[in-house]
Design a protein around this motif. Structure first.
Motif, PDB file in Angstrom:
ATOM      1  N   GLU A 174     -39.216 -37.039 -52.377  1.00  0.00           N
ATOM      2  CA  GLU A 174     -39.244 -35.573 -52.381  1.00  0.00           C
ATOM      3  C   GLU A 174     -39.442 -35.002 -50.981  1.00  0.00           C
ATOM      4  N   ILE A 175     -40.136 -35.746 -50.134  1.00  0.00           N
ATOM      5  CA  ILE A 175     -40.280 -35.395 -48.725  1.00  0.00           C
ATOM      6  C   ILE A 175     -40.078 -36.666 -47.924  1.00  0.00           C
ATOM      7  N   THR A 176     -39.788 -36.516 -46.641  1.00  0.00           N
ATOM      8  CA  THR A 176     -39.630 -37.707 -45.807  1.00  0.00           C
ATOM      9  C   THR A 176     -40.955 -38.048 -45.141  1.00  0.00           C
ATOM     10  N   ALA A 177     -41.096 -39.300 -44.808  1.00  0.00           N
ATOM     11  CA  ALA A 177     -42.313 -39.762 -44.131  1.00  0.00           C
ATOM     12  C   ALA A 177     -42.452 -39.121 -42.754  1.00  0.00           C
ATOM     13  N   ASP A 178     -41.337 -38.672 -42.170  1.00  0.00           N
ATOM     14  CA  ASP A 178     -41.386 -38.034 -40.850  1.00  0.00           C
ATOM     15  C   ASP A 178     -42.015 -36.649 -40.898  1.00  0.00           C
ATOM     16  N   VAL A 179     -41.724 -35.878 -41.949  1.00  0.00           N
ATOM     17  CA  VAL A 179     -42.255 -34.510 -42.019  1.00  0.00           C
ATOM     18  C   VAL A 179     -43.602 -34.446 -42.735  1.00  0.00           C
ATOM     19  N   ALA A 180     -43.940 -35.472 -43.485  1.00  0.00           N
ATOM     20  CA  ALA A 180     -45.169 -35.451 -44.285  1.00  0.00           C
ATOM     21  C   ALA A 180     -46.440 -35.196 -43.476  1.00  0.00           C
ATOM     22  N   PRO A 181     -46.633 -35.822 -42.304  1.00  0.00           N
ATOM     23  CA  PRO A 181     -47.887 -35.577 -41.579  1.00  0.00           C
ATOM     24  C   PRO A 181     -48.098 -34.104 -41.229  1.00  0.00           C
ATOM     25  N   VAL A 182     -47.032 -33.425 -40.861  1.00  0.00           N
ATOM     26  CA  VAL A 182     -47.132 -32.010 -40.511  1.00  0.00           C
ATOM     27  C   VAL A 182     -47.411 -31.187 -41.766  1.00  0.00           C
ATOM     28  N   LEU A 183     -46.743 -31.532 -42.870  1.00  0.00           N
ATOM     29  CA  LEU A 183     -46.984 -30.817 -44.122  1.00  0.00           C
ATOM     30  C   LEU A 183     -48.431 -30.987 -44.577  1.00  0.00           C
ATOM     31  N   VAL A 184     -48.950 -32.206 -44.473  1.00  0.00           N
ATOM     32  CA  VAL A 184     -50.340 -32.477 -44.857  1.00  0.00           C
ATOM     33  C   VAL A 184     -51.283 -31.666 -43.979  1.00  0.00           C
ATOM     34  N   ARG A 185     -51.094 -31.759 -42.677  1.00  0.00           N
ATOM     35  CA  ARG A 185     -51.971 -31.046 -41.741  1.00  0.00           C
ATOM     36  C   ARG A 185     -51.955 -29.545 -42.002  1.00  0.00           C
ATOM     37  N   ASP A 186     -50.757 -28.988 -42.111  1.00  0.00           N
ATOM     38  CA  ASP A 186     -50.642 -27.536 -42.284  1.00  0.00           C
ATOM     39  C   ASP A 186     -51.209 -27.075 -43.629  1.00  0.00           C
ATOM     40  N   ALA A 187     -50.971 -27.840 -44.691  1.00  0.00           N
ATOM     41  CA  ALA A 187     -51.472 -27.457 -46.018  1.00  0.00           C
ATOM     42  C   ALA A 187     -53.004 -27.478 -46.040  1.00  0.00           C
ATOM     43  N   VAL A 188     -53.579 -28.520 -45.474  1.00  0.00           N
ATOM     44  CA  VAL A 188     -55.041 -28.618 -45.471  1.00  0.00           C
ATOM     45  C   VAL A 188     -55.654 -27.515 -44.627  1.00  0.00           C
ATOM     46  N   LEU A 189     -55.148 -27.345 -43.409  1.00  0.00           N
ATOM     47  CA  LEU A 189     -55.722 -26.334 -42.526  1.00  0.00           C
ATOM     48  C   LEU A 189     -55.572 -24.920 -43.102  1.00  0.00           C
ATOM     49  N   ALA A 190     -54.450 -24.664 -43.782  1.00  0.00           N
ATOM     50  CA  ALA A 190     -54.281 -23.358 -44.425  1.00  0.00           C
ATOM     51  C   ALA A 190     -55.313 -23.157 -45.535  1.00  0.00           C
ATOM     52  N   ALA A 191     -55.632 -24.221 -46.252  1.00  0.00           N
ATOM     53  CA  ALA A 191     -56.551 -24.103 -47.379  1.00  0.00           C
ATOM     54  C   ALA A 191     -58.016 -23.967 -46.957  1.00  0.00           C
ATOM     55  N   ILE A 192     -58.378 -24.534 -45.803  1.00  0.00           N
ATOM     56  CA  ILE A 192     -59.811 -24.552 -45.466  1.00  0.00           C
ATOM     57  C   ILE A 192     -60.181 -23.661 -44.293  1.00  0.00           C
TER      58      ILE A 192
END
Length: 194
Positions: A174-192
């Motif tokens: 559903e997502i690539t391993a290349d974009v996942a780190p940025v998605l994880v970082r941005d999602a977490v930082l947006a939430a907290i």
């Protein structure tokens, strides 16, 4: 006078060590993709027979325990090298990206482990990484960078869910391993973040 069997014993021990390493490496790769991988699949991936595998590991559960122990040690070693100085958001971003790569590398091993390891041992496996996150969250709360209107344990659970969810999404394509780190970082930082 040389002792008999010394050279043969050393060769046998060296072969055993190579086989053990091949089995653990193959189990890590195989279980990271398929938590239900059988002993036969792992033995095939290690290029050894079932008898050889069972000669070193008396059960699938024993092998999984060894894989988990090594994954935890490698994770702790990699995360210990990170720089946590400076702005807590930036430091947490670095930690999240590194954690993503490790989680993706070990993938479904968490699922395989949860099938054979007691809940207490599974919790302990997350203690080290969670402690690092907790320290950064506490620092970020103190400096006003992170929200403090929700329990910190909830934020840690949310972070773990996002990281593991991204790993599952990458394995499903559903997502690539290349974009996942940025998605994880941005999602977490947006939430907290405040």
């Amino acid at each position: 006078m040389a002792a008999t069997g010394t050279s043969a014993d050393r060769t046998k021990r060296a072969d055993a060590v190579r086989n053990i390493e091949a089995i653990i490496d193959a189990a890590t790769r195989t279980l990271a993709v398929n938590p239900d991988a059988s002993v036969n699949e792992i033995a095939r991936a290690a290029d050894v027979g079932r008898v050889t595998l069972y000669g070193h590991f008396d059960s699938r559960a024993t092998l999984i325990r060894e894989v988990v122990d090594r994954a935890i040690a490698q994770t702790d070693e990699a995360l210990a090298r990170l720089d946590f100085d400076g702005d807590p958001r930036d430091a947490l971003g670095r930690l999240l990206e590194a954690t993503w790569h490790l989680t993706h590398r070990f993938g479904a091993i968490v699922v395989a482990a949860s099938q054979v390891l007691p809940a207490e041992q599974m919790r302990r496996a997350h203690d080290g990484p969670a402690a690092r996150v907790r320290r950064l969250l506490e620092r970020g709360r103190t400096t006003g960078r992170f929200r403090d209107d929700v329990p910190i344990d909830w934020q840690i659970s949310l972070i773990q869910a996002i990281v593991h969810g991204a790993s599952s999404a990458a394995h499903r394509g559903e997502i690539t391993a290349d974009v996942a780190p940025v998605l994880v970082r941005d999602a977490v930082l947006a939430a907290i973040s405040t």
